[in-house]
Design a protein around this motif. Structure first.
Motif, PDB file in Angstrom:
ATOM      1  N   GLN A 152       0.832  -1.209   0.000  1.00 54.25           N
ATOM      2  CA  GLN A 152       0.000   0.000   0.000  1.00 54.25           C
ATOM      3  C   GLN A 152       0.870   1.264   0.000  1.00 54.25           C
ATOM      4  OE1 GLN A 152      -2.739  -0.573   3.288  1.00 54.25           O
ATOM      5  NE2 GLN A 152      -3.963  -2.005   2.096  1.00 54.25           N
ATOM      6  N   ASP A 153       1.936   1.209  -0.788  1.00 58.03           N
ATOM      7  CA  ASP A 153       2.878   2.313  -0.944  1.00 58.03           C
ATOM      8  C   ASP A 153       2.483   3.096  -2.196  1.00 58.03           C
ATOM      9  OD1 ASP A 153       5.027   3.995  -1.476  1.00 58.03           O
ATOM     10  OD2 ASP A 153       6.551   2.470  -1.102  1.00 58.03           O
ATOM     11  N   GLU A 154       1.736   4.162  -1.991  1.00 54.22           N
ATOM     12  CA  GLU A 154       1.159   4.904  -3.122  1.00 54.22           C
ATOM     13  C   GLU A 154       2.216   5.541  -4.023  1.00 54.22           C
ATOM     14  OE1 GLU A 154      -2.285   4.971  -3.979  1.00 54.22           O
ATOM     15  OE2 GLU A 154      -2.090   3.319  -2.569  1.00 54.22           O
ATOM     16  N   LYS A 155       3.258   6.108  -3.452  1.00 50.75           N
ATOM     17  CA  LYS A 155       4.293   6.737  -4.277  1.00 50.75           C
ATOM     18  C   LYS A 155       4.982   5.704  -5.164  1.00 50.75           C
ATOM     19  CE  LYS A 155       8.546   9.387  -4.153  1.00 50.75           C
ATOM     20  NZ  LYS A 155       9.635   9.914  -3.356  1.00 50.75           N
ATOM     21  N   SER A 156       5.371   4.585  -4.570  1.00 51.31           N
ATOM     22  CA  SER A 156       6.026   3.538  -5.357  1.00 51.31           C
ATOM     23  C   SER A 156       5.068   2.909  -6.357  1.00 51.31           C
ATOM     24  CB  SER A 156       6.608   2.467  -4.426  1.00 51.31           C
ATOM     25  OG  SER A 156       7.656   3.019  -3.655  1.00 51.31           O
ATOM     26  N   LYS A 157       3.797   2.808  -5.970  1.00 50.98           N
ATOM     27  CA  LYS A 157       2.796   2.266  -6.887  1.00 50.98           C
ATOM     28  C   LYS A 157       2.655   3.187  -8.108  1.00 50.98           C
ATOM     29  CE  LYS A 157      -1.513   1.808  -5.412  1.00 50.98           C
ATOM     30  NZ  LYS A 157      -2.794   1.299  -4.903  1.00 50.98           N
ATOM     31  N   ALA A 158       2.662   4.498  -7.887  1.00 48.16           N
ATOM     32  CA  ALA A 158       2.591   5.443  -9.001  1.00 48.16           C
ATOM     33  C   ALA A 158       3.800   5.276  -9.927  1.00 48.16           C
ATOM     34  CB  ALA A 158       2.512   6.877  -8.478  1.00 48.16           C
ATOM     35  N   GLN A 159       4.985   5.144  -9.340  1.00 53.68           N
ATOM     36  CA  GLN A 159       6.192   4.956 -10.140  1.00 53.68           C
ATOM     37  C   GLN A 159       6.114   3.660 -10.944  1.00 53.68           C
ATOM     38  OE1 GLN A 159       9.023   5.177  -6.944  1.00 53.68           O
ATOM     39  NE2 GLN A 159       9.414   7.348  -7.296  1.00 53.68           N
ATOM     40  N   ALA A 160       5.621   2.606 -10.315  1.00 48.34           N
ATOM     41  CA  ALA A 160       5.506   1.319 -11.007  1.00 48.34           C
ATOM     42  C   ALA A 160       4.520   1.410 -12.170  1.00 48.34           C
ATOM     43  CB  ALA A 160       5.096   0.226 -10.024  1.00 48.34           C
ATOM     44  N   TYR A 161       3.374   2.073 -11.942  1.00 53.43           N
ATOM     45  CA  TYR A 161       2.407   2.257 -13.034  1.00 53.43           C
ATOM     46  C   TYR A 161       3.024   3.048 -14.185  1.00 53.43           C
ATOM     47  CZ  TYR A 161      -1.980   0.431 -11.078  1.00 53.43           C
ATOM     48  OH  TYR A 161      -2.975  -0.379 -10.609  1.00 53.43           O
ATOM     49  N   CYS A 162       3.764   4.085 -13.855  1.00 54.83           N
ATOM     50  CA  CYS A 162       4.397   4.899 -14.897  1.00 54.83           C
ATOM     51  C   CYS A 162       5.404   4.065 -15.689  1.00 54.83           C
ATOM     52  CB  CYS A 162       5.059   6.125 -14.280  1.00 54.83           C
ATOM     53  SG  CYS A 162       5.629   7.306 -15.508  1.00 54.83           S
ATOM     54  N   ASN A 163       6.278   3.343 -14.981  1.00 53.07           N
ATOM     55  CA  ASN A 163       7.256   2.478 -15.656  1.00 53.07           C
ATOM     56  C   ASN A 163       6.572   1.434 -16.527  1.00 53.07           C
ATOM     57  OD1 ASN A 163       9.501   3.725 -14.565  1.00 53.07           O
ATOM     58  ND2 ASN A 163       9.674   2.296 -12.862  1.00 53.07           N
ATOM     59  N   LEU A 164       5.526   0.837 -15.991  1.00 53.18           N
ATOM     60  CA  LEU A 164       4.787  -0.180 -16.729  1.00 53.18           C
ATOM     61  C   LEU A 164       4.133   0.429 -17.969  1.00 53.18           C
ATOM     62  CD1 LEU A 164       4.174  -3.168 -16.534  1.00 53.18           C
ATOM     63  CD2 LEU A 164       2.231  -2.625 -15.074  1.00 53.18           C
ATOM     64  N   GLY A 165       3.566   1.615 -17.836  1.00 52.08           N
ATOM     65  CA  GLY A 165       2.958   2.299 -18.974  1.00 52.08           C
ATOM     66  C   GLY A 165       3.960   2.595 -20.073  1.00 52.08           C
ATOM     67  N   ILE A 166       5.130   3.058 -19.677  1.00 52.07           N
ATOM     68  CA  ILE A 166       6.171   3.370 -20.664  1.00 52.07           C
ATOM     69  C   ILE A 166       6.603   2.103 -21.398  1.00 52.07           C
ATOM     70  CG2 ILE A 166       8.554   4.165 -20.934  1.00 52.07           C
ATOM     71  CD1 ILE A 166       7.957   6.074 -18.514  1.00 52.07           C
ATOM     72  N   ALA A 167       6.802   1.022 -20.656  1.00 52.51           N
ATOM     73  CA  ALA A 167       7.215  -0.235 -21.291  1.00 52.51           C
ATOM     74  C   ALA A 167       6.124  -0.771 -22.224  1.00 52.51           C
ATOM     75  CB  ALA A 167       7.575  -1.273 -20.217  1.00 52.51           C
ATOM     76  N   HIS A 168       4.862  -0.692 -21.788  1.00 54.17           N
ATOM     77  CA  HIS A 168       3.750  -1.119 -22.659  1.00 54.17           C
ATOM     78  C   HIS A 168       3.713  -0.282 -23.933  1.00 54.17           C
ATOM     79  CE1 HIS A 168       1.788  -4.228 -20.384  1.00 54.17           C
ATOM     80  NE2 HIS A 168       1.553  -3.457 -19.337  1.00 54.17           N
ATOM     81  N   ARG A 169       3.896   1.032 -23.791  1.00 57.13           N
ATOM     82  CA  ARG A 169       3.857   1.913 -24.957  1.00 57.13           C
ATOM     83  C   ARG A 169       4.973   1.562 -25.937  1.00 57.13           C
ATOM     84  NH1 ARG A 169       6.385   6.783 -25.825  1.00 57.13           N
ATOM     85  NH2 ARG A 169       6.849   6.965 -23.614  1.00 57.13           N
ATOM     86  N   LYS A 170       6.175   1.327 -25.425  1.00 59.11           N
ATOM     87  CA  LYS A 170       7.299   0.985 -26.296  1.00 59.11           C
ATOM     88  C   LYS A 170       7.087  -0.359 -26.995  1.00 59.11           C
ATOM     89  CE  LYS A 170      10.863   2.935 -26.695  1.00 59.11           C
ATOM     90  NZ  LYS A 170      11.328   3.827 -27.741  1.00 59.11           N
ATOM     91  N   GLN A 171       6.328  -1.240 -26.361  1.00 61.90           N
ATOM     92  CA  GLN A 171       6.041  -2.548 -26.943  1.00 61.90           C
ATOM     93  C   GLN A 171       4.852  -2.477 -27.902  1.00 61.90           C
ATOM     94  OE1 GLN A 171       8.218  -4.760 -26.612  1.00 61.90           O
ATOM     95  NE2 GLN A 171       7.219  -6.486 -27.564  1.00 61.90           N
ATOM     96  N   GLY A 172       4.162  -1.345 -27.926  1.00 63.37           N
ATOM     97  CA  GLY A 172       3.025  -1.175 -28.829  1.00 63.37           C
ATOM     98  C   GLY A 172       1.690  -1.523 -28.213  1.00 63.37           C
ATOM     99  N   TYR A 173       1.660  -1.786 -26.914  1.00 66.15           N
ATOM    100  CA  TYR A 173       0.421  -2.106 -26.215  1.00 66.15           C
ATOM    101  C   TYR A 173      -0.206  -0.801 -25.724  1.00 66.15           C
ATOM    102  CZ  TYR A 173       2.745  -6.695 -25.981  1.00 66.15           C
ATOM    103  OH  TYR A 173       3.399  -7.857 -26.275  1.00 66.15           O
ATOM    104  N   LEU A 174      -0.780  -0.055 -26.646  1.00 67.81           N
ATOM    105  CA  LEU A 174      -1.224   1.302 -26.339  1.00 67.81           C
ATOM    106  C   LEU A 174      -2.383   1.361 -25.350  1.00 67.81           C
ATOM    107  CD1 LEU A 174      -0.812   2.937 -29.864  1.00 67.81           C
ATOM    108  CD2 LEU A 174       0.829   2.763 -27.974  1.00 67.81           C
ATOM    109  N   GLN A 175      -3.326   0.439 -25.438  1.00 76.12           N
ATOM    110  CA  GLN A 175      -4.450   0.448 -24.501  1.00 76.12           C
ATOM    111  C   GLN A 175      -3.979   0.153 -23.084  1.00 76.12           C
ATOM    112  OE1 GLN A 175      -7.395   1.634 -25.247  1.00 76.12           O
ATOM    113  NE2 GLN A 175      -8.076   1.367 -23.144  1.00 76.12           N
ATOM    114  N   ARG A 176      -3.073  -0.809 -22.957  1.00 74.46           N
ATOM    115  CA  ARG A 176      -2.520  -1.125 -21.636  1.00 74.46           C
ATOM    116  C   ARG A 176      -1.725   0.064 -21.092  1.00 74.46           C
ATOM    117  NH1 ARG A 176      -0.127  -7.167 -22.771  1.00 74.46           N
ATOM    118  NH2 ARG A 176      -2.126  -8.156 -23.244  1.00 74.46           N
ATOM    119  N   ALA A 177      -0.955   0.698 -21.969  1.00 75.35           N
ATOM    120  CA  ALA A 177      -0.174   1.873 -21.556  1.00 75.35           C
ATOM    121  C   ALA A 177      -1.105   2.969 -21.053  1.00 75.35           C
ATOM    122  CB  ALA A 177       0.666   2.383 -22.721  1.00 75.35           C
ATOM    123  N   LYS A 178      -2.191   3.198 -21.773  1.00 73.48           N
ATOM    124  CA  LYS A 178      -3.153   4.229 -21.381  1.00 73.48           C
ATOM    125  C   LYS A 178      -3.723   3.943 -19.993  1.00 73.48           C
ATOM    126  CE  LYS A 178      -7.527   6.318 -22.678  1.00 73.48           C
ATOM    127  NZ  LYS A 178      -8.735   6.159 -23.450  1.00 73.48           N
TER     128      LYS A 178
END
Length: 175
Positions: A138-164
């Motif tokens: 329940q670490d909100e700051k780290s969770k936000a960072q993880a979502y951002c990192n995950l979004g960037i990786a999804h976007r680079k892989q072409g998974y645009l809906q997941r990135a969004k």
């Protein structure tokens, strides 16, 4: 420094839509006394680690601890030596620790290293592990960072809906 920090507003977010990964705070702030010190087979890492840094006064070589491997892996990623950092970070995860926050940091660093080497699928897997731990803690700051990192990786892989979806979750936490 090439790595970006967490953005705090929508405007910053739009400017930061690059291939950069968000990093967590320095490992030093997460590494606490009492971390599991089970030994790793020193022969397996002798080509990677300068064991003189881990020798006792008598010259006997000791295998590095999870914390030592994590710190060395973090240093290598900060220096851009991602290929060398990956085995250290993986070994630290294999050694394990009672410190769940340390596991989160290790998964994040490992995901960043894979991302910078162009292996976005592995980056997604690592950042997914990081996100699961952050949710458990329940670490909100780290969770936000993880979502951002995950979004960037999804976007680079072409998974645009997941990135969004990841970016939206990131922004919701940051509000």
């Amino acid at each position: 420094e090439e790595l970006s920090t967490v953005m705090s507003s929508q405007e910053d977010y739009e400017v930061e839509q690059t291939s950069h990964i968000v990093t967590k705070n320095s490992l030093g702030s997460f590494l606490l006394d009492g971390i599991d010190t089970k030994n790793l087979n020193a022969d397996a890492l002798s080509a990677i680690i300068d064991f003189d840094d881990y020798s006792d006064a008598g010259g006997v070589r000791e295998a590095p601890t999870c914390q030592e491997l994590a710190m060395e892996g973090e240093t290598l990623t900060k220096q851009g030596d991602h290929r060398e950092a990956i085995p250290l970070l993986e070994s630290a995860l294999e050694l394990g620790s009672d410190d769940t926050q340390l596991h989160s940091v290790l998964w994040s660093l490992l995901g960043n290293a894979h991302f910078y080497l162009g292996d976005h699928e592995k980056a997604i897997l690592c950042h997914s592990h990081d996100l699961a731990i952050c949710c458990e803690l329940q670490d909100e700051k780290s969770k936000a960072q993880a979502y951002c990192n995950l979004g960037i990786a999804h976007r680079k892989q072409g998974y645009l809906q997941r990135a969004k979806l990841c970016y939206e979750s990131y922004l919701e936490i940051c509000e």
